[in-house]
Design a protein around this motif. Sequence first.
Motif, PDB file in Angstrom:
ATOM      1  N   VAL A   1       0.863  -1.223  -0.116  1.00 14.46           N
ATOM      2  CA  VAL A   1      -0.032  -0.017  -0.102  1.00 14.46           C
ATOM      3  C   VAL A   1       0.773   1.278   0.171  1.00 14.46           C
ATOM      4  CG1 VAL A   1      -1.936   1.113   1.247  1.00 14.46           C
ATOM      5  CG2 VAL A   1      -1.611  -1.213   1.432  1.00 14.46           C
ATOM      6  N   SER A   2       0.713   2.099  -0.911  1.00 15.37           N
ATOM      7  CA  SER A   2       1.534   3.224  -0.857  1.00 15.37           C
ATOM      8  C   SER A   2       0.876   4.371  -0.031  1.00 15.37           C
ATOM      9  CB  SER A   2       1.658   4.020  -2.404  1.00 15.37           C
ATOM     10  OG  SER A   2       0.284   4.413  -2.863  1.00 15.37           O
ATOM     11  N   GLN A   3       1.916   5.266   0.438  1.00 13.76           N
ATOM     12  CA  GLN A   3       1.403   6.364   1.319  1.00 13.76           C
ATOM     13  C   GLN A   3       1.118   7.511   0.523  1.00 13.76           C
ATOM     14  OE1 GLN A   3       1.294   6.107   4.567  1.00 13.76           O
ATOM     15  NE2 GLN A   3       3.143   6.178   5.832  1.00 13.76           N
ATOM     16  N   SER A   4      -0.217   8.080   0.989  1.00 12.59           N
ATOM     17  CA  SER A   4      -0.625   9.209   0.347  1.00 12.59           C
ATOM     18  C   SER A   4       0.361  10.404   0.831  1.00 12.59           C
ATOM     19  CB  SER A   4      -1.988   9.584   0.474  1.00 12.59           C
ATOM     20  OG  SER A   4      -2.303  10.011   1.908  1.00 12.59           O
ATOM     21  N   ALA A   5       0.473  11.347   0.003  1.00 13.42           N
ATOM     22  CA  ALA A   5       1.361  12.595   0.224  1.00 13.42           C
ATOM     23  C   ALA A   5       1.080  12.886   1.693  1.00 13.42           C
ATOM     24  CB  ALA A   5       1.176  13.535  -0.913  1.00 13.42           C
ATOM     25  N   SER A   6      -0.154  13.389   2.049  1.00 13.80           N
ATOM     26  CA  SER A   6      -0.544  14.008   3.438  1.00 13.80           C
ATOM     27  C   SER A   6       0.052  12.960   4.539  1.00 13.80           C
ATOM     28  CB  SER A   6      -1.809  14.099   3.148  1.00 13.80           C
ATOM     29  OG  SER A   6      -2.624  12.908   3.448  1.00 13.80           O
ATOM     30  N   LYS A   7       0.197  11.739   4.465  1.00 13.43           N
ATOM     31  CA  LYS A   7       0.548  10.899   5.445  1.00 13.43           C
ATOM     32  C   LYS A   7       2.261  10.747   5.389  1.00 13.43           C
ATOM     33  CE  LYS A   7      -3.530   8.453   6.571  1.00 13.43           C
ATOM     34  NZ  LYS A   7      -3.941   7.252   5.402  1.00 13.43           N
TER      35      LYS A   7
END
Length: 343
Positions: A1-7
């Motif tokens: 699962v890739s991290q979203s930019a905000s996280k």
Amino acid sequence: VSQSASKLPSKILELMDGFRASKALFVASKLKIFDHLKDKGPIKAVDIANGVGTSVCGTERLLDACASLGLLEKTPQGYSNNDSANTYLTSDGKYSLHGYIIHSNDHLWPLFTNLEYAVKEGSRQNHRAFGKKADDLFKDYYHSQEVKQRFMAAMHSIAHLTARDVATAFDLSQFKSACDLGGCTGALAYELVQVYPNLKVTVFDLPEVIANTSFFQPSEQHTAPVTFVSGDFFKDDLPEADLYILSRVLHDWPDEKIHVLLSKISALCKPGSALLVAETVLDEQKIHPSVAVLQSLSMTEGKQRSSSEYKQLLEKYGFTDVQIKITGSLLDAVLCFKKNLSL
Ligand code: SAM
């Protein structure tokens, strides 16, 4: 699962890269790129490289890094200083930090390269960084004219930048004479005579420093002169004054030395005389401001203190009415008065 930019852990990512950004600033300052661009229109990388004597490809990368960090402007016509670069990064800017930046590169960087040893051993890493053991921090700075000049320029840049905040943190107009102990280039002293025209200010510092102060005198002097006296504040008699000042001095020394210095000042103070301490005051948890907490990592024998620690320290030497002003600037101010014996 890739991290979203905000996280993304942006704080950590920024710190991981912090050393590259610091070094880009240091090298651009060392090469005097900001001086080269001062008062000029945009200049192309190739011309800057030729002017400062560096490779074109290396210079272009450094200039882009500086533009990316907000230190320079970049347009199709080339690179230019922004207002902040003109004020703080040119070596003769009004509030030039150039001296402190060079000190950071030449002195603090090698020390911090050895931070792991510093933490393991609990001591300053002079011997690893510079190949020699220093029993006194300042003897080490003053053994060569070049290192002394660099250190004094570093002290001057911060002192000049913060002098107005320190001078006006309290109303000092009741005092007729002040003595800035370890006052170095006189940056705070010159500000004090400007703010309080009737105050006579003496700067007391080691002979090596006093011999070198003319270099730092303000070019236009509209104010009362400042007197410079040389001596060792641990060993020699101190000049008489109504107000003693210790700016960025207490944090350098171990308790035994502070005992000698504060006992001496306290004994000299007449009732009603005062002591002004300028330091970055820590919060009670001792984790803010980080500039002071990070400075502690240099592992001098001294330490940074919180408001309650300064109060306790100063009261121990007979000072009362300890007032602390958090200025929001780099240096805070602590004012205290010698106890009136008749009370
Ligand atoms: N007060 C200045 C400021 O706030 O920018 C300079 C601070 S610098 C960290 C400490 C100063 O204390 C240096 O100028 C140093 O030469 C001076 N100093 C160190 N040991 C001293 C001594 N034994 N007697 C007098 N001055 C001393």
